[in-house]
Design an enzyme around this catalytic site. Sequence first.
Site, PDB file in Angstrom:
ATOM      1  N   GLY A  97     113.699 -30.760 -40.108  1.00 33.95           N
ATOM      2  CA  GLY A  97     114.263 -31.461 -41.505  1.00 33.95           C
ATOM      3  C   GLY A  97     113.770 -32.599 -41.741  1.00 33.95           C
ATOM      4  O   GLY A  97     113.245 -33.042 -42.875  1.00 33.95           O
ATOM      5  N   THR A 119     113.830 -12.970 -39.239  1.00 32.63           N
ATOM      6  CA  THR A 119     112.867 -13.269 -40.412  1.00 32.63           C
ATOM      7  C   THR A 119     113.382 -14.584 -40.952  1.00 32.63           C
ATOM      8  O   THR A 119     114.535 -15.071 -41.383  1.00 32.63           O
ATOM      9  CB  THR A 119     112.743 -12.209 -41.535  1.00 32.63           C
ATOM     10  OG1 THR A 119     112.395 -11.327 -41.114  1.00 32.63           O
ATOM     11  CG2 THR A 119     111.974 -12.599 -42.499  1.00 32.63           C
ATOM     12  N   LEU A 120     112.370 -15.730 -41.150  1.00 29.15           N
ATOM     13  CA  LEU A 120     112.758 -17.153 -41.699  1.00 29.15           C
ATOM     14  C   LEU A 120     112.252 -17.059 -42.994  1.00 29.15           C
ATOM     15  O   LEU A 120     111.120 -16.895 -43.606  1.00 29.15           O
ATOM     16  CB  LEU A 120     112.159 -17.922 -40.736  1.00 29.15           C
ATOM     17  CG  LEU A 120     112.154 -17.724 -39.370  1.00 29.15           C
ATOM     18  CD1 LEU A 120     111.359 -18.576 -38.450  1.00 29.15           C
ATOM     19  CD2 LEU A 120     113.476 -18.112 -38.798  1.00 29.15           C
ATOM     20  N   GLU A 121     113.046 -17.905 -43.838  1.00 31.53           N
ATOM     21  CA  GLU A 121     112.686 -18.250 -45.100  1.00 31.53           C
ATOM     22  C   GLU A 121     112.182 -19.956 -45.089  1.00 31.53           C
ATOM     23  O   GLU A 121     113.131 -20.492 -44.728  1.00 31.53           O
ATOM     24  CB  GLU A 121     113.621 -18.113 -46.143  1.00 31.53           C
ATOM     25  CG  GLU A 121     114.247 -16.736 -46.476  1.00 31.53           C
ATOM     26  CD  GLU A 121     115.793 -16.681 -45.850  1.00 31.53           C
ATOM     27  OE1 GLU A 121     116.463 -17.647 -45.392  1.00 31.53           O
ATOM     28  OE2 GLU A 121     116.107 -15.652 -45.501  1.00 31.53           O
ATOM     29  N   TYR A 151     126.432  -4.297 -35.481  1.00 30.35           N
ATOM     30  CA  TYR A 151     125.380  -4.385 -36.542  1.00 30.35           C
ATOM     31  C   TYR A 151     124.295  -3.345 -36.470  1.00 30.35           C
ATOM     32  O   TYR A 151     124.050  -2.509 -37.411  1.00 30.35           O
ATOM     33  CB  TYR A 151     124.939  -5.801 -37.022  1.00 30.35           C
ATOM     34  CG  TYR A 151     124.006  -5.675 -38.008  1.00 30.35           C
ATOM     35  CD1 TYR A 151     124.409  -6.116 -39.327  1.00 30.35           C
ATOM     36  CD2 TYR A 151     122.761  -5.786 -38.012  1.00 30.35           C
ATOM     37  CE1 TYR A 151     123.812  -6.391 -40.487  1.00 30.35           C
ATOM     38  CE2 TYR A 151     121.952  -5.632 -39.339  1.00 30.35           C
ATOM     39  CZ  TYR A 151     122.296  -6.005 -40.585  1.00 30.35           C
ATOM     40  OH  TYR A 151     121.734  -6.146 -41.701  1.00 30.35           O
TER      41      TYR A 151
END
Length: 178
Positions: A97, A119-121, A151
């Site tokens: 950050g 999966t990363l954004e 899941y």
Amino acid sequence: MILTGPAIATAVATGEISIDPFEADRLSPNAYDWRLGETLRTCDGDLDAARPTAFTETTIPTAGTVLEPGVLYLGVTYERTGSETYAQMLNGDRTTGSLGIWVHVSAPLGHVGHAIRWTLEIRATKPVRVYPRMTFGKLIFLATAGNRASYQRAGSKYAATKGIDISRLYTELAGGPQ
């Protein structure tokens, strides 16, 4: 309830949590420090929720790659994590950050039974160089209450994810390709 680092280590040892590869020195008081994988995707052209997204995939070289502002990058965690006992929450951390990197902004919850490389954004506020396998965030494990539903076993939309995955919202939208 959030598991402590020692509780995560115990759950890994008993098989209640899987982290592959697992390195005990990546444990912090209440989390596991996960790493950026070795691949990035950038979306080609405009995005349309009713259509599969075209993308370009690149391998992050050892010397790193520069993330540019205004670009949506899809990345992947180096570690594959999962648990049939605990839910997971994946976040960036102060380290990334403070470099102006927004990590995994929209979907931090890993359901009980979710066993994936995430999966990363990824978005950057300024040009910033990133490297494969660099620490990129923290993963916490949460105890659940009530009956658990896995899941993975439910055959949910992203259950078969093996790496970076584009949005599959198009499978739900009428008129879009099915």
